[in-house]
Enzyme design. Structure first.
Site, PDB file in Angstrom:
ATOM      1  N   TYR A 148       1.148  -4.474   5.444  1.00  0.00           N
ATOM      2  CA  TYR A 148      -0.174  -4.221   4.722  1.00  0.00           C
ATOM      3  C   TYR A 148       0.064  -2.993   3.549  1.00  0.00           C
ATOM      4  O   TYR A 148      -0.387  -3.208   2.506  1.00  0.00           O
ATOM      5  CB  TYR A 148      -1.370  -3.697   5.583  1.00  0.00           C
ATOM      6  CG  TYR A 148      -1.841  -4.877   6.617  1.00  0.00           C
ATOM      7  CD1 TYR A 148      -2.279  -5.976   6.024  1.00  0.00           C
ATOM      8  CD2 TYR A 148      -1.595  -4.571   7.789  1.00  0.00           C
ATOM      9  CE1 TYR A 148      -2.558  -6.899   6.941  1.00  0.00           C
ATOM     10  CE2 TYR A 148      -1.712  -5.613   8.610  1.00  0.00           C
ATOM     11  CZ  TYR A 148      -2.518  -6.779   8.359  1.00  0.00           C
ATOM     12  OH  TYR A 148      -2.402  -7.911   9.240  1.00  0.00           O
ATOM     13  N   HIS A 202       1.210 -11.308  -0.680  1.00  0.00           N
ATOM     14  CA  HIS A 202       0.381 -10.127  -1.466  1.00  0.00           C
ATOM     15  C   HIS A 202       1.602  -9.262  -2.383  1.00  0.00           C
ATOM     16  O   HIS A 202       1.178  -8.995  -3.346  1.00  0.00           O
ATOM     17  CB  HIS A 202      -0.532  -9.294  -0.544  1.00  0.00           C
ATOM     18  CG  HIS A 202      -1.805  -9.962  -0.446  1.00  0.00           C
ATOM     19  ND1 HIS A 202      -1.904 -10.866   0.831  1.00  0.00           N
ATOM     20  CD2 HIS A 202      -2.944  -9.534  -0.923  1.00  0.00           C
ATOM     21  CE1 HIS A 202      -3.339 -11.046   0.470  1.00  0.00           C
ATOM     22  NE2 HIS A 202      -3.782 -10.233  -0.414  1.00  0.00           N
TER      23      HIS A 202
END
Lengths: 20, 442
Positions: B385, B411
């Site tokens: 993340y 991402h």
């Protein structure tokens, strides 16, 4: 722990030297 | 708007709210006009949600810019940035939209803003007269208009737009729940303090499809402080959950980059050994405390199995904590877990889950622990993340930065693409022996 080198990489960036 | 604007195809790569957040942040820093088309084309419903609108509006205010298309459902956003203005800003999507994502969007701009230029007097004037709000309204002519004008001692709220991390559809379906309306703007006297920029954010602190606020506080902020030499403080006054939100927190930048200077390049390539793990689960409202106990038990089973490997001659100490939030510390019903691992070289990696509706606590705890264990196994200095969240700082920095990561996420690839599109930064992915592995990134 783990096995560094088999599932990790170096993300390298030449930055744009931004300022305001 | 479109003359000379950089065009970003919002459907590319991850195709969600992250494209919007990173693009507007980089536009504000570079001063480039920006047009994002096909916003959140890979989400249902597509287009901006409340939390994204708020993020766009917040960054627009910080960079004293002019925005178009910052409205719920909008599939095209146009931003003509002005000059970044240090200040005390408030943002409230009026929903459970993730405060973590608002902080993410605003942070790069505020780190470059320098100290407040007028000792806070400017903010006070805004709060009393609503002058900035009115001025911004006139400048931006946003479709949604400003919901409120400022009054003495109150936050000045502006119009807003949308939201999200990967797919915040669930949170956003409920629409605004705060009667005072959604908004992002500068605020008056409610946030007091010295001559530093700050954010007062309201909404969801623990929302699905977004990092929990504890992750931002315990992983992103400490890492950014360490790597960039800045100082940040976060105070979570109250947690807020889907669907009503109403959480509240403040972020204060107590040391930013000197105005006119750049963020420094950094190197984070030595992971070291895990020296400690702290596991904290909480429940709030109607969710009974045994839910957090279930999360801890299942997380413990995963960690025990991992650390019992012969690779660990001496497993690190693992601390487990079950927290029962009070009506003062949390609004509404929710639960979550964060597992934070620290290493001998100062790296911080975490796994986390916000309990989904109908989900068993044991499943949330196990999933969060498996995330952390997977990232520890990969050998990177950051978890899955954090890797994409650091891209914007690498892109803005002066010099060459290096970050040891696990397998690049979608991402991260998206953040790299946006950064290279918006700035002259250039990214490479290398193997440990320095060989190009760019096929993974592109």
């Amino acid at each position: 722990f783990g096995d560094p080198g088999t599932e990790s990489w170096i993300l390298e960036c030449d930055g744009a030297a931004l300022n305001v | 708007f479109d003359g000379g604007a950089t065009h970003i195809d919002g459907s590319y790569f991850e195709g969600g709210g992250q494209v919007v957040r990173n693009a507007v942040a980089l536009a504000s820093i570079t001063g480039q006009k920006l047009r994002i088309s096909d916003v959140r084309a890979n989400r249902r419903p597509s287009g901006l949600a409340y939390q994204h609108c708020t993020g766009v509006e917040l960054v627009t205010r910080i960079c004293d810019g002019v925005v178009g298309g910052a409205a719920v459902g909008s599939t095209e956003v146009r931003l003509a940035p002005g000059t970044i203005v240090p200040g005390r800003y408030v943002a409230d999507p009026g929903t459970a939209g993730a405060t973590a994502l608002l902080a993410q969007a605003a942070l790069p701009c505020l780190l470059l803003a320098g100290p407040l230029q007028n000792g806070g007097e400017e903010m006070e004037a805004l709060g009393k007269g609503g002058g900035a709000s009115a001025a911004a309204k006139e400048r931006s002519g946003t479709e949604s208009g400003f919901e409120q004008e400022g009054k003495a001692g109150e936050h000045v709220t502006a119009s807003v737009s949308l939201v999200d991390y990967a797919d915040d559809t669930e949170q956003e379906e409920a629409g605004p729940s705060h009667k005072e309306g959604m908004g992002a703007g500068k605020e008056g006297s409610a946030v007091t303090g010295g001559g530093f920029s700050s954010l007062l954010l309201r909404g969801g602190t623990d929302a699905s499809k977004a990092p929990p606020i504890d992750y931002i506080k315990e992983v992103l902020f400490p890492t950014v402080k360490r790597l960039l030499g800045v100082e940040l403080e976060m105070h979570v006054k109250r947690r807020g959950f889907y669907p009503k939100g109403n959480g509240e927190l403040t972020v204060t930048i107590t040391k930013s980059v000197e105005r006119g200077k750049c963020l420094p390049a950094f190197s984070l390539t030595e992971r070291g050994n895990v020296t400690s793990v702290h596991v904290r689960a909480f429940t709030a409202g109607a969710l009974p405390q045994h839910v957090s106990e279930e999360m801890l038990q299942s997380a413990r089973a995963v960690l025990d199995s991992f650390f019992s490997s012969p690779a660990f001659a001496s497993p690190p100490p693992v601390q487990y904590e079950s927290v029962r939030e009070t009506p003062e510390s949390a609004f509404g019903n929710g639960a979550g877990i964060l597992l934070l691992a620290e290493t001998s070289t100062g790296c911080r990696l975490a796994g986390s889950r916000v309990l989904e509706r109908g989900q068993k606590g044991a499943d949330a705890g196990r999933e969060a622990a498996e995330d952390l264990v997977g990232d520890l196994r990969s050998g990177g200095c950051v978890d899955r993340y954090l890797q994409d969240q650091l891209v914007v700082f690498m892109a803005a920095a002066e010099g060459t930065s290096r970050l040891l990561i696990g397998r690049p996420t979608l991402h991260t690839c998206t953040a790299v693409w946006v950064a290279e599109s918006m700035a002259s930064a250039r990214f490479r992915l290398l193997t440990h022996d320095g060989q190009p592995a760019t096929n993974l990134l592109r």
